[in-house]
Design a protein around this motif. Structure first.
Motif, PDB file in Angstrom:
ATOM      1  N   ILE A 134       6.689  -1.358   5.074  1.00  0.00           N
ATOM      2  CA  ILE A 134       6.573  -0.548   6.291  1.00  0.00           C
ATOM      3  C   ILE A 134       6.914  -1.354   7.542  1.00  0.00           C
ATOM      4  O   ILE A 134       7.755  -0.958   8.358  1.00  0.00           O
ATOM      5  CB  ILE A 134       5.154   0.036   6.404  1.00  0.00           C
ATOM      6  CG1 ILE A 134       4.975   1.176   5.399  1.00  0.00           C
ATOM      7  CG2 ILE A 134       4.897   0.558   7.807  1.00  0.00           C
ATOM      8  CD1 ILE A 134       5.797   2.392   5.715  1.00  0.00           C
ATOM      9  N   ILE A 135       6.252  -2.496   7.728  1.00  0.00           N
ATOM     10  CA  ILE A 135       6.452  -3.278   8.961  1.00  0.00           C
ATOM     11  C   ILE A 135       7.875  -3.816   9.062  1.00  0.00           C
ATOM     12  O   ILE A 135       8.542  -3.621  10.095  1.00  0.00           O
ATOM     13  CB  ILE A 135       5.407  -4.403   9.063  1.00  0.00           C
ATOM     14  CG1 ILE A 135       4.010  -3.791   9.195  1.00  0.00           C
ATOM     15  CG2 ILE A 135       5.711  -5.320  10.248  1.00  0.00           C
ATOM     16  CD1 ILE A 135       2.889  -4.810   9.227  1.00  0.00           C
ATOM     17  N   PRO A 136       8.400  -4.515   8.030  1.00  0.00           N
ATOM     18  CA  PRO A 136       9.795  -4.974   8.165  1.00  0.00           C
ATOM     19  C   PRO A 136      10.782  -3.827   8.311  1.00  0.00           C
ATOM     20  O   PRO A 136      11.771  -3.947   9.040  1.00  0.00           O
ATOM     21  CB  PRO A 136      10.037  -5.758   6.866  1.00  0.00           C
ATOM     22  CG  PRO A 136       8.961  -5.362   5.936  1.00  0.00           C
ATOM     23  CD  PRO A 136       7.789  -5.002   6.778  1.00  0.00           C
ATOM     24  N   MET A 137      10.517  -2.699   7.643  1.00  0.00           N
ATOM     25  CA  MET A 137      11.414  -1.563   7.759  1.00  0.00           C
ATOM     26  C   MET A 137      11.395  -1.001   9.181  1.00  0.00           C
ATOM     27  O   MET A 137      12.439  -0.596   9.713  1.00  0.00           O
ATOM     28  CB  MET A 137      11.019  -0.470   6.766  1.00  0.00           C
ATOM     29  CG  MET A 137      11.993   0.680   6.678  1.00  0.00           C
ATOM     30  SD  MET A 137      13.518   0.245   5.825  1.00  0.00           S
ATOM     31  CE  MET A 137      12.932   0.182   4.124  1.00  0.00           C
ATOM     32  N   TYR A 138      10.237  -0.999   9.815  1.00  0.00           N
ATOM     33  CA  TYR A 138      10.124  -0.479  11.174  1.00  0.00           C
ATOM     34  C   TYR A 138      10.997  -1.290  12.142  1.00  0.00           C
ATOM     35  O   TYR A 138      11.767  -0.731  12.928  1.00  0.00           O
ATOM     36  CB  TYR A 138       8.667  -0.511  11.620  1.00  0.00           C
ATOM     37  CG  TYR A 138       8.438  -0.069  13.042  1.00  0.00           C
ATOM     38  CD1 TYR A 138       8.352   1.274  13.368  1.00  0.00           C
ATOM     39  CD2 TYR A 138       8.321  -1.007  14.068  1.00  0.00           C
ATOM     40  CE1 TYR A 138       8.154   1.680  14.674  1.00  0.00           C
ATOM     41  CE2 TYR A 138       8.121  -0.607  15.375  1.00  0.00           C
ATOM     42  CZ  TYR A 138       8.041   0.737  15.674  1.00  0.00           C
ATOM     43  OH  TYR A 138       7.847   1.128  16.979  1.00  0.00           O
ATOM     44  N   PHE A 139      10.883  -2.621  12.073  1.00  0.00           N
ATOM     45  CA  PHE A 139      11.663  -3.464  12.985  1.00  0.00           C
ATOM     46  C   PHE A 139      13.147  -3.454  12.619  1.00  0.00           C
ATOM     47  O   PHE A 139      14.013  -3.470  13.503  1.00  0.00           O
ATOM     48  CB  PHE A 139      11.125  -4.893  12.968  1.00  0.00           C
ATOM     49  CG  PHE A 139       9.787  -5.031  13.636  1.00  0.00           C
ATOM     50  CD1 PHE A 139       9.681  -4.989  15.018  1.00  0.00           C
ATOM     51  CD2 PHE A 139       8.631  -5.185  12.893  1.00  0.00           C
ATOM     52  CE1 PHE A 139       8.451  -5.108  15.650  1.00  0.00           C
ATOM     53  CE2 PHE A 139       7.395  -5.303  13.516  1.00  0.00           C
ATOM     54  CZ  PHE A 139       7.307  -5.262  14.894  1.00  0.00           C
ATOM     55  N   PHE A 140      13.443  -3.418  11.325  1.00  0.00           N
ATOM     56  CA  PHE A 140      14.841  -3.414  10.889  1.00  0.00           C
ATOM     57  C   PHE A 140      15.544  -2.139  11.346  1.00  0.00           C
ATOM     58  O   PHE A 140      16.666  -2.195  11.878  1.00  0.00           O
ATOM     59  CB  PHE A 140      14.897  -3.545   9.366  1.00  0.00           C
ATOM     60  CG  PHE A 140      16.299  -3.551   8.813  1.00  0.00           C
ATOM     61  CD1 PHE A 140      17.164  -4.604   9.078  1.00  0.00           C
ATOM     62  CD2 PHE A 140      16.756  -2.503   8.021  1.00  0.00           C
ATOM     63  CE1 PHE A 140      18.455  -4.618   8.569  1.00  0.00           C
ATOM     64  CE2 PHE A 140      18.036  -2.497   7.518  1.00  0.00           C
ATOM     65  CZ  PHE A 140      18.893  -3.557   7.792  1.00  0.00           C
ATOM     66  N   LEU A 146      18.162   3.184  14.339  1.00  0.00           N
ATOM     67  CA  LEU A 146      18.096   4.313  13.412  1.00  0.00           C
ATOM     68  C   LEU A 146      16.706   4.929  13.319  1.00  0.00           C
ATOM     69  O   LEU A 146      16.479   5.785  12.460  1.00  0.00           O
ATOM     70  CB  LEU A 146      18.553   3.866  12.012  1.00  0.00           C
ATOM     71  CG  LEU A 146      20.030   3.496  11.891  1.00  0.00           C
ATOM     72  CD1 LEU A 146      20.342   3.011  10.485  1.00  0.00           C
ATOM     73  CD2 LEU A 146      20.917   4.690  12.245  1.00  0.00           C
ATOM     74  N   ARG A 147      15.775   4.499  14.170  1.00  0.00           N
ATOM     75  CA  ARG A 147      14.500   5.206  14.216  1.00  0.00           C
ATOM     76  C   ARG A 147      14.704   6.554  14.907  1.00  0.00           C
ATOM     77  O   ARG A 147      15.572   6.711  15.751  1.00  0.00           O
ATOM     78  CB  ARG A 147      13.446   4.377  14.970  1.00  0.00           C
ATOM     79  CG  ARG A 147      12.928   3.202  14.173  1.00  0.00           C
ATOM     80  CD  ARG A 147      11.532   2.787  14.658  1.00  0.00           C
ATOM     81  NE  ARG A 147      11.529   2.343  16.030  1.00  0.00           N
ATOM     82  CZ  ARG A 147      11.583   1.070  16.428  1.00  0.00           C
ATOM     83  NH1 ARG A 147      11.658   0.107  15.527  1.00  0.00           N
ATOM     84  NH2 ARG A 147      11.563   0.762  17.701  1.00  0.00           N
ATOM     85  N   ASN A 148      13.871   7.534  14.540  1.00  0.00           N
ATOM     86  CA  ASN A 148      14.001   8.898  15.052  1.00  0.00           C
ATOM     87  C   ASN A 148      15.394   9.462  14.789  1.00  0.00           C
ATOM     88  O   ASN A 148      16.012  10.113  15.636  1.00  0.00           O
ATOM     89  CB  ASN A 148      13.710   8.944  16.558  1.00  0.00           C
ATOM     90  CG  ASN A 148      12.272   8.608  16.868  1.00  0.00           C
ATOM     91  OD1 ASN A 148      11.356   9.209  16.318  1.00  0.00           O
ATOM     92  ND2 ASN A 148      12.064   7.627  17.730  1.00  0.00           N
TER      93      ASN A 148
END
Length: 290
Positions: A134-140, A146-148
């Motif tokens: 979750i955490i690395p995916m969020y920053f990556f 590509l968030r939202n």
């Protein structure tokens, strides 16, 4: 006495089958009752739910579904979340099945250095809890912008589903008749051309099974959507269900509407499972003997 003994013997012979049938009926009731309770409660008033939670609805309150469809609690109509979930699910499946099909075919037919190690790597990834990503995916995903984003969620879901799907597709292609591929190669097709023109069309049953297996968890996935989608307009159905609650600092109750939105969200999956249950069973046992 002899007929009586034969009757007892016949009953004893049938006892295991009768016991299995009773256990299956009991298990079916255990599995189906929560679903029936959800739909039954979704057409009740809140007063009926609190005073007689297990009674049949009288009268039916279809207004719960109308309010949910209009999006009175989540600032968006239900159709918006349904469309977001549909786009993300279909896009994820397209990427996932294309990549997994090619990878599974390559691992089943290819003889290259690292083939066995690659297969073991995919098996090891199944032992890694997805929550640690979750955490690395969020920053990556933030670094990639590509968030939202629908495309971002498609890539995330396709990546998470690849190891399991590749393993099953490889197992299927191991039993695929080589004669069909060799005929295409003799006719001048490349290996990729043989896969697209011959292998993939013949394997549409296995591909459909993988699609049905993956559509369930993609449609209902909440954790990554909660972390990566914080804009209301791109959120999916699980987030709409989680965000459907009474207004803060009030004593109002929206139990019926909460059950209604859960029913609307689950209904497409029930339809898929009912229509494609045979493919689901085949997909779950694909490659079991390999």
């Amino acid at each position: 006495m002899i007929p009586e003994r034969k009757t007892i013997a016949s009953i004893l012979r049938r006892a295991p089958g009768i016991l299995v049938a009773v256990l299956l009926i009991f298990w079916a009731i255990v599995q189906l009752y929560p679903i029936l309770y959800m739909f039954m409660t979704s057409v009740k008033t809140d007063k009926q739910i609190l005073n007689a939670p297990f009674a049949l609805p009288d009268p039916l309150k279809l207004e719960n579904y109308i309010l949910v469809w209009q999006g009175d609690r989540v600032a968006q109509p239900f159709s918006t979340f349904f469309l977001n979930s549909s786009i993300i699910t279909l896009g994820s499946l397209a990427i996932l099945l294309f990549v997994a099909g090619l990878a599974g075919y390559s691992l089943a037919r290819g003889r290259f250095p690292g083939n066995a190690a690659t297969q073991q790597g995919f098996l090891l990834t199944l032992a890694v809890p997805v929550h640690v990503l979750i955490i690395p995916m969020y920053f990556f995903m933030g670094d990639l912008g590509l968030r939202n984003s629908h495309i971002g969620m498609m890539l995330v879901y396709a990546t998470l589903g690849l190891p399991f799907t590749i393993i099953l597709m490889r197992a299927y292609f191991l039993s695929f008749p080589r004669e069909l591929e060799e005929s295409a190669l003799l006719d001048g097709c490349s290996r990729f051309g043989a896969f697209i023109r011959v292998v993939a069309p013949v394997s549409r049953g296995a591909i459909a099974s993988m699609a049905i297996i993956n559509i369930s968890w993609i449609w209902s996935e909440l954790l990554f959507a909660l972390v990566l989608l914080d804009q209301q307009g791109v959120r999916t159905l699980p987030l709409a269900v989680a965000g459907y609650r009474p207004a803060s600092m009030t004593s109002e109750s929206v139990l019926g509407q909460q059950f209604a939105i859960m029913s609307l969200t689950a209904l497409p999956l029930f339809v898929f499972y009912f229509l494609f249950q045979q493919q689901i069973r085949k997909g779950m046992t694909a490659g079991a003997l390999r």
